[in-house]
Write an enzyme that holds these catalytic residues in place. Structure first.
Site, PDB file in Angstrom:
ATOM      1  N   ASP A   8       0.800  -1.221   0.000  1.00 58.55           N
ATOM      2  CA  ASP A   8       0.000   0.000   0.000  1.00 58.55           C
ATOM      3  C   ASP A   8       0.835   1.275   0.000  1.00 58.55           C
ATOM      4  O   ASP A   8       0.376   2.328   0.431  1.00 58.55           O
ATOM      5  CB  ASP A   8      -0.915  -0.003   1.235  1.00 58.55           C
ATOM      6  CG  ASP A   8      -0.128  -0.282   2.512  1.00 58.55           C
ATOM      7  OD1 ASP A   8       1.103  -0.087   2.503  1.00 58.55           O
ATOM      8  OD2 ASP A   8      -0.742  -0.695   3.514  1.00 58.55           O
ATOM      9  N   GLU A  55      -0.660  -8.940  -1.066  1.00 56.21           N
ATOM     10  CA  GLU A  55      -1.145  -8.353   0.199  1.00 56.21           C
ATOM     11  C   GLU A  55      -2.350  -7.445  -0.062  1.00 56.21           C
ATOM     12  O   GLU A  55      -2.418  -6.294   0.358  1.00 56.21           O
ATOM     13  CB  GLU A  55      -0.045  -7.593   0.944  1.00 56.21           C
ATOM     14  CG  GLU A  55      -0.340  -7.354   2.414  1.00 56.21           C
ATOM     15  CD  GLU A  55       0.749  -6.555   3.116  1.00 56.21           C
ATOM     16  OE1 GLU A  55       0.802  -5.337   2.940  1.00 56.21           O
ATOM     17  OE2 GLU A  55       1.554  -7.170   3.846  1.00 56.21           O
ATOM     18  N   GLU A  73      -1.921   5.117   3.201  1.00 60.33           N
ATOM     19  CA  GLU A  73      -1.931   3.705   2.784  1.00 60.33           C
ATOM     20  C   GLU A  73      -3.331   3.140   2.577  1.00 60.33           C
ATOM     21  O   GLU A  73      -3.539   2.303   1.695  1.00 60.33           O
ATOM     22  CB  GLU A  73      -1.164   2.847   3.800  1.00 60.33           C
ATOM     23  CG  GLU A  73       0.335   3.098   3.841  1.00 60.33           C
ATOM     24  CD  GLU A  73       0.717   4.298   4.724  1.00 60.33           C
ATOM     25  OE1 GLU A  73      -0.189   4.961   5.290  1.00 60.33           O
ATOM     26  OE2 GLU A  73       1.926   4.563   4.859  1.00 60.33           O
ATOM     27  N   HIS A 133       6.851   4.884  12.841  1.00 66.09           N
ATOM     28  CA  HIS A 133       7.106   5.746  11.686  1.00 66.09           C
ATOM     29  C   HIS A 133       5.869   6.312  11.004  1.00 66.09           C
ATOM     30  O   HIS A 133       5.998   7.141  10.111  1.00 66.09           O
ATOM     31  CB  HIS A 133       7.955   5.003  10.638  1.00 66.09           C
ATOM     32  CG  HIS A 133       7.215   3.929   9.902  1.00 66.09           C
ATOM     33  ND1 HIS A 133       6.351   4.196   8.853  1.00 66.09           N
ATOM     34  CD2 HIS A 133       7.183   2.579  10.057  1.00 66.09           C
ATOM     35  CE1 HIS A 133       5.842   3.068   8.400  1.00 66.09           C
ATOM     36  NE2 HIS A 133       6.322   2.064   9.104  1.00 66.09           N
ATOM     37  N   ARG A 149       2.993   8.176   9.175  1.00 66.74           N
ATOM     38  CA  ARG A 149       2.836   9.604   8.872  1.00 66.74           C
ATOM     39  C   ARG A 149       1.766  10.272   9.718  1.00 66.74           C
ATOM     40  O   ARG A 149       1.931  11.406  10.151  1.00 66.74           O
ATOM     41  CB  ARG A 149       2.448   9.786   7.401  1.00 66.74           C
ATOM     42  CG  ARG A 149       3.639   9.819   6.486  1.00 66.74           C
ATOM     43  CD  ARG A 149       3.257   9.875   5.027  1.00 66.74           C
ATOM     44  NE  ARG A 149       4.466   9.729   4.239  1.00 66.74           N
ATOM     45  CZ  ARG A 149       5.098  10.726   3.636  1.00 66.74           C
ATOM     46  NH1 ARG A 149       4.622  11.946   3.676  1.00 66.74           N
ATOM     47  NH2 ARG A 149       6.212  10.515   2.977  1.00 66.74           N
ATOM     48  N   HIS A 201      13.631   4.654  12.052  1.00 65.61           N
ATOM     49  CA  HIS A 201      13.354   4.878  10.637  1.00 65.61           C
ATOM     50  C   HIS A 201      14.166   6.103  10.193  1.00 65.61           C
ATOM     51  O   HIS A 201      14.420   7.002  10.990  1.00 65.61           O
ATOM     52  CB  HIS A 201      11.854   5.146  10.497  1.00 65.61           C
ATOM     53  CG  HIS A 201      11.327   5.069   9.104  1.00 65.61           C
ATOM     54  ND1 HIS A 201      11.573   6.038   8.177  1.00 65.61           N
ATOM     55  CD2 HIS A 201      10.544   4.138   8.492  1.00 65.61           C
ATOM     56  CE1 HIS A 201      10.966   5.708   7.042  1.00 65.61           C
ATOM     57  NE2 HIS A 201      10.347   4.557   7.203  1.00 65.61           N
TER      58      HIS A 201
END
Ligand code: UD1
Ligand code: UDP
Length: 382
Positions: A99, A121, A135, A214, A216, A247
């Site tokens: 994604d 997936e 995503e 991580h 967003r 990250h």
């Protein structure tokens, strides 16, 4: 000689590489197929770490990453950047995973060239278009774009059926993350990172909390709240230590170093390091007491290794392990993180129940199933 049917796998970030590596390997067992790779390098260093581990040498490397990249320009650069590879390769299908912006933009680029798309997936959903952001929308758009949908679980397949996809296009395969994991975790593993080895040796019998953060939508205050919850636990339980390989995203690092770097937290008990190589990371996971994460892949890996999972998000597209009791949703929330970790550290029965929940994400054979479907579609013999 007739040309072999060609598949172009397109990926760009660390998790896509981890999860497509087993599929690319499985496809290579079909001599009647030719599989090529185009990486966008939406991630640079974190992608390269995985390419090296799995010995993948892409035919095309778009080298697109820019520091602090924003979604519109990244999407546009991927769309434009993939054109030469699609034109030159004329693949029978484009293979994408998950994604990310790379996966979505590659699906769209293929569609513009009328090339069919296979989506690994497929079918994960939270139902909330802003969580995770972007995503949730990337994967919904990919469902519309794709022709083959490889759902990791029955739950994901049911989501796809509910959206009206024909059953014959949905294949429940397990998640390829488990295939990769089973090749990498070893009881006698020796860590490559000397910094990590030295730090682990210094922790002795302390309980290892492993965290990755991580997302967003959690940048800023929610991420800081998760860090403060972790800090409270370190203070309350001196027999714990925390490994948090950071990250590379600068927006994430700024908060993590401020909230968990010295002098904020007990420096000798916190490993706030660079992203670990994949084998180091999963073998560290195998030694952890429990896991705190907002990562998608780590949510699948932790239950595969019997590790209780505290999800630092309000919602998840991976509900299977919640239903089994191996994970809890703590939210990106200080009190939630503190509460769930405290329970795991003080209630042995609760810990044992979570650790024994089992793994709903796959049996390590997902890649072979995906390759078999694609080979049959392209009429290639094993
Ligand atoms: C991306 C994906 C996310 C996935 C995550 C896996 C999108 C929009 N997001 O998020 O779905 O869960 O990867 O990690 O597709 N950076 C480096 N070196 C690297 C990687 C990143 O310096 O190797 C820095 C760069 O400044 C880059 C920034 O991190 O601009 C953000 O990278 P990006 O891929 O846009 O987003 P992620 O947050 O990593
Ligand atoms: N991972 C890694 N090194 C680390 C942290 C994670 O190799 O320091 C691996 C992890 O094993 C998993 C993948 O990265 O396979 C997850 O990637 P990430 O959390 O960046 O993305 P997401 O899964 O959330 O999309």
């Amino acid at each position: 000689m007739t040309e072999r049917p060609r598949i172009l796998a397109v990926f760009g970030t660390r998790p896509e590489a981890v999860k497509l590596a087993p599929v690319i390997r499985a496809l290579s067992l079909y001599p009647g197929l030719e599989t090529r790779m185009a990486v966008t390098a939406q991630h640079r260093e974190m992608l390269d770490q995985v390419l090296t581990v799995f010995a993948l040498t892409p035919e095309y490397d778009l080298n697109l990453m820019r520091s602090g990249q924003e979604l519109p320009e990244l999407t546009a650069r991927i769309l434009r950047g993939l054109e030469p590879a699609l034109r030159a390769e004329r693949p029978r299908l484009v293979l994408v995973q998950g994604d990310t912006t790379t996966a979505f933009a590659a699906g769209l680029a293929a569609y513009y060239r009328r090339i069919p798309v296979a989506h690994v997936e497929a079918g994960l959903r939270t139902g909330d278009k802003y969580a995770p952001w972007p995503e949730e929308i990337n994967r919904r758009l990919l469902t519309v774009l794709a022709d083959w949908h490889f759902a990791p679980t029955e739950v994901a397949a049911a989501n796809l059926r509910r959206e009206g996809l024909p059953a014959g296009r949905i294949h429940v395969t397990g998640n390829t993350v488990v295939d990769a994991l089973l090749t990498a975790v070893r009881p006698d593993y020796r860590f490559c990172s000397q910094a990590l080895s030295a730090w682990l040796a210094a922790q002795g019998s302390r309980r290892l909390l492993l965290a990755t953060l991580h997302r967003r939508e959690n940048w800023g205050a929610p991420l800081a709240a998760v860090c403060r919850g972790l800090r409270e636990i370190l203070t309350e339980f001196p027999e714990t230590c925390l490994a948090l390989p950071m990250h590379r995203n600068p927006a994430v690092r700024a908060v993590l170093t401020r909230e968990l770097g010295p002098p904020a937290a007990a420096p000798e008990r916190v490993f706030l390091g660079e992203p670990l190589g994949y084998p180091d990371f999963v073998n560290l996971l195998a030694r952890a007491y429990c896991v705190v994460t907002d990562s998608g892949g780590v949510q699948e890996e932790a239950p595969s290794l019997g590790k209780p999972l505290v999800v630092a998000r309000a919602t998840t597209e991976r509900p299977e392990i919640l239903a089994r009791g191996g994970a809890v949703l703590a939210g990106a929330d200080q009190a939630g993180i503190r509460r769930e970790l405290r329970r795991l550290l003080t209630e042995p029965d609760h810990y044992a129940r979570m650790a024994g929940a089992g793994n709903p994400y796959g049996d390590g054979q997902a890649a072979g199933r995906i390759a078999a479907v694609l080979a049959a579609e392209l009429s290639a013999e094993p």
